[in-house]
Design an enzyme around this catalytic site. Structure first.
Site, mmCIF file in Angstrom:
data_model
loop_
_atom_site.group_PDB
_atom_site.id
_atom_site.type_symbol
_atom_site.label_atom_id
_atom_site.label_comp_id
_atom_site.label_asym_id
_atom_site.label_seq_id
_atom_site.Cartn_x
_atom_site.Cartn_y
_atom_site.Cartn_z
ATOM 1 N N ARG A 103 1.151 30.908 82.604
ATOM 2 C CA ARG A 103 1.950 29.978 81.790
ATOM 3 C C ARG A 103 3.157 29.594 82.638
ATOM 4 N NH1 ARG A 103 3.767 29.974 75.500
ATOM 5 N NH2 ARG A 103 1.584 29.375 75.374
ATOM 6 N N HIS A 130 -2.387 22.078 77.587
ATOM 7 C CA HIS A 130 -2.508 23.366 76.878
ATOM 8 C C HIS A 130 -3.975 23.518 76.449
ATOM 9 C CE1 HIS A 130 -1.448 26.960 74.969
ATOM 10 N NE2 HIS A 130 -0.645 26.554 74.026
ATOM 11 N N GLN A 133 -5.285 26.198 73.738
ATOM 12 C CA GLN A 133 -4.902 25.798 72.389
ATOM 13 C C GLN A 133 -5.886 24.772 71.842
ATOM 14 O OE1 GLN A 133 -2.124 26.750 70.366
ATOM 15 N NE2 GLN A 133 -3.461 25.709 68.905
ATOM 16 N N ASP A 225 3.412 18.804 66.618
ATOM 17 C CA ASP A 225 3.923 19.902 67.435
ATOM 18 C C ASP A 225 5.438 19.723 67.545
ATOM 19 O OD1 ASP A 225 4.150 22.072 69.163
ATOM 20 O OD2 ASP A 225 3.514 20.952 70.937
ATOM 21 N N CYS A 265 0.137 23.741 66.406
ATOM 22 C CA CYS A 265 -0.221 24.852 67.301
ATOM 23 C C CYS A 265 0.688 26.056 67.110
ATOM 24 C CB CYS A 265 -0.198 24.378 68.736
ATOM 25 S SG CYS A 265 1.426 23.811 69.265
ATOM 26 N N ARG A 293 -7.665 31.093 68.303
ATOM 27 C CA ARG A 293 -7.282 31.312 69.709
ATOM 28 C C ARG A 293 -7.982 32.568 70.226
ATOM 29 N NH1 ARG A 293 -2.404 29.189 71.640
ATOM 30 N NH2 ARG A 293 -3.214 29.959 73.623
HETATM 31 N N1 CP Z 1 0.526 27.914 70.388
HETATM 32 C C1 CP Z 1 0.944 28.725 71.376
HETATM 33 O O1 CP Z 1 0.536 28.613 72.529
HETATM 34 O O2 CP Z 1 1.845 29.669 70.992
HETATM 35 P P1 CP Z 1 2.674 30.660 71.928
HETATM 36 O O3 CP Z 1 3.705 29.830 72.651
HETATM 37 O O4 CP Z 1 3.274 31.636 70.978
HETATM 38 O O5 CP Z 1 1.738 31.305 72.914
HETATM 39 N N1 NVA Z 2 4.644 21.794 73.204
HETATM 40 C C1 NVA Z 2 5.053 23.169 73.023
HETATM 41 C C2 NVA Z 2 3.859 24.024 72.742
HETATM 42 C C3 NVA Z 2 4.171 25.470 72.476
HETATM 43 C C4 NVA Z 2 2.945 26.297 72.220
HETATM 44 C C5 NVA Z 2 5.776 23.652 74.261
HETATM 45 O O1 NVA Z 2 5.339 23.362 75.376
HETATM 46 O O2 NVA Z 2 6.804 24.309 74.113
#
Ligand code: CP
Ligand code: NVA
Length: 308
Positions: A103, A130, A133, A225, A265, A293
């Site tokens: 990540r 992502h 997700q 989101d 999400c 997930r």
């Molecule tokens: N939706 C999602 O990826 O959540 P987190 O940021 O908690 O991993």
């Molecule tokens: N768009 C958000 C998704 C979090 C799961 C971010 O990148 O913070």
């Protein structure tokens, strides 16, 4: 399936269907011993530069349920913090681990990990994509609507990483997606172009418009989101203002199909991109989404790590 999973567009429709067959089997087994030995002796590393609840815990719990182990590598703890390169780190970790979830911020960084790692690299979220997700979301849409073809998804709000991956997923599975966002907050232009080209072959349609009420008309799925993604905190005040008209609230929900489901999400900000009554209301499927997930990622792990 390819040896890395960096974006939804890495997968064909057939690969996604095969993945979902496995995910459905794993979901039916839950934690029964049947699934437990699949990744026995395997170790997954998770290198995260941003916070996470769902992604981290579902990958770690999933690995555990499959009989393997995971090691969480916080950016604060490993030598990259002191300047060790991605390339050296990826090569060294490949000597110890069987797979890596990354990540990070810039998408090209996860590509650099993949270029240098001798083990599968899974994108656990970048600024651009992502995929894990959205694969879980596609699985959830099929559970709720029994199909993808003919399903209309309305994504309302910031055209961010989740929107980009959702557009790719819609293009591959043949759904109609209408994204409503303010000027300057559109999804990635190259991704939209790729999706439109792909849509010609799959019967999907991809629309990016301004009016959220037009987007949700006839929609089976409403998706939103956060307005401020991780890394954009300095822009928060401006984003709250510009995106205010894109809130997923009762009025917008009433303009969609009566049987529309609401997706997010998570994490969510009640009172910003979505109101509490909608997020916690009877049409919301956000907890099923979050649960999926786990099942879909167990299928991803099985496919990428088992036969190595
Ligand atoms: N939706 C999602 O990826 O959540 P987190 O940021 O908690 O991993
Ligand atoms: N768009 C958000 C998704 C979090 C799961 C971010 O990148 O913070």
């Amino acid at each position: 399936m390819t040896s890395h999973l960096l974006a939804v567009h890495d997968l064909s429709k057939e690969a996604i269907l095969a993945l979902f067959k496995e995910a459905a089997e794993l979901k039916a087994m839950r934690r029964r011993a049947l699934s437990a030995q699949r990744l026995s002796g395997k170790t997954l590393g998770l290198f995260f530069e941003k916070p996470s609840t769902r992604t981290r815990v579902s990958f770690e719990a999933g690995m555990n349920q499959l009989g393997g182990q995971s090691i969480f590598l916080s950016v604060m703890d490993i030598q990259m913090r002191r300047g060790e390169t991605v390339s050296d780190t990826a090569k060294v970790l490949s000597r110890y681990l069987d797979g890596l979830v990354i990540r990070c911020y810039e998408h090209h960084a996860v590509e650099e990990w993949a270029r240098n790692a001798a083990i599968p690299v899974i994108n656990g979220l970048t600024d651009l994509h992502h995929p894990c997700q959205v694969l879980a979301d596609l699985f959830t849409i099929r559970e709720k609507k029994r199909r993808w073809k003919g399903v209309k998804v309305a994504y309302v709000g910031d055209g961010n990483n989740v929107a980009n991956s959702l557009i790719e997923g819609a293009a591959i599975m043949g759904m109609a997606i209408s994204v409503a966002c303010p000027h300057g907050y559109e999804p990635d232009a190259a991704i939209v172009e790729w999706a439109r080209e792909h849509a010609e072959r799959t019967g999907a349609s991809i629309e990016v418009i301004r009016d959220p009420f037009v987007a949700v008309k006839g929609a089976d799925v409403l998706y939103t989101d956060v307005w401020t993604s991780m890394g954009q905190e300095k822009e928060q005040a401006r984003r709250l203002k510009v995106l205010a008209a894109y809130q997923l609230n009762g009025r917008l929900l009433a303009a969609a199909r009566a049987d529309a489901v609401v997706m997010h999400c998570l994490p969510a900000h009640r009172g910003q991109e979505i109101t509490a009554d909608v997020l916690d209301g009877p049409q919301s499927v956000v907890l099923d989404q979050a649960e999926n997930r786990l099942h879909v990622q167990k299928a991803i792990l099985t496919r990428l790590l088992r036969d190595r």
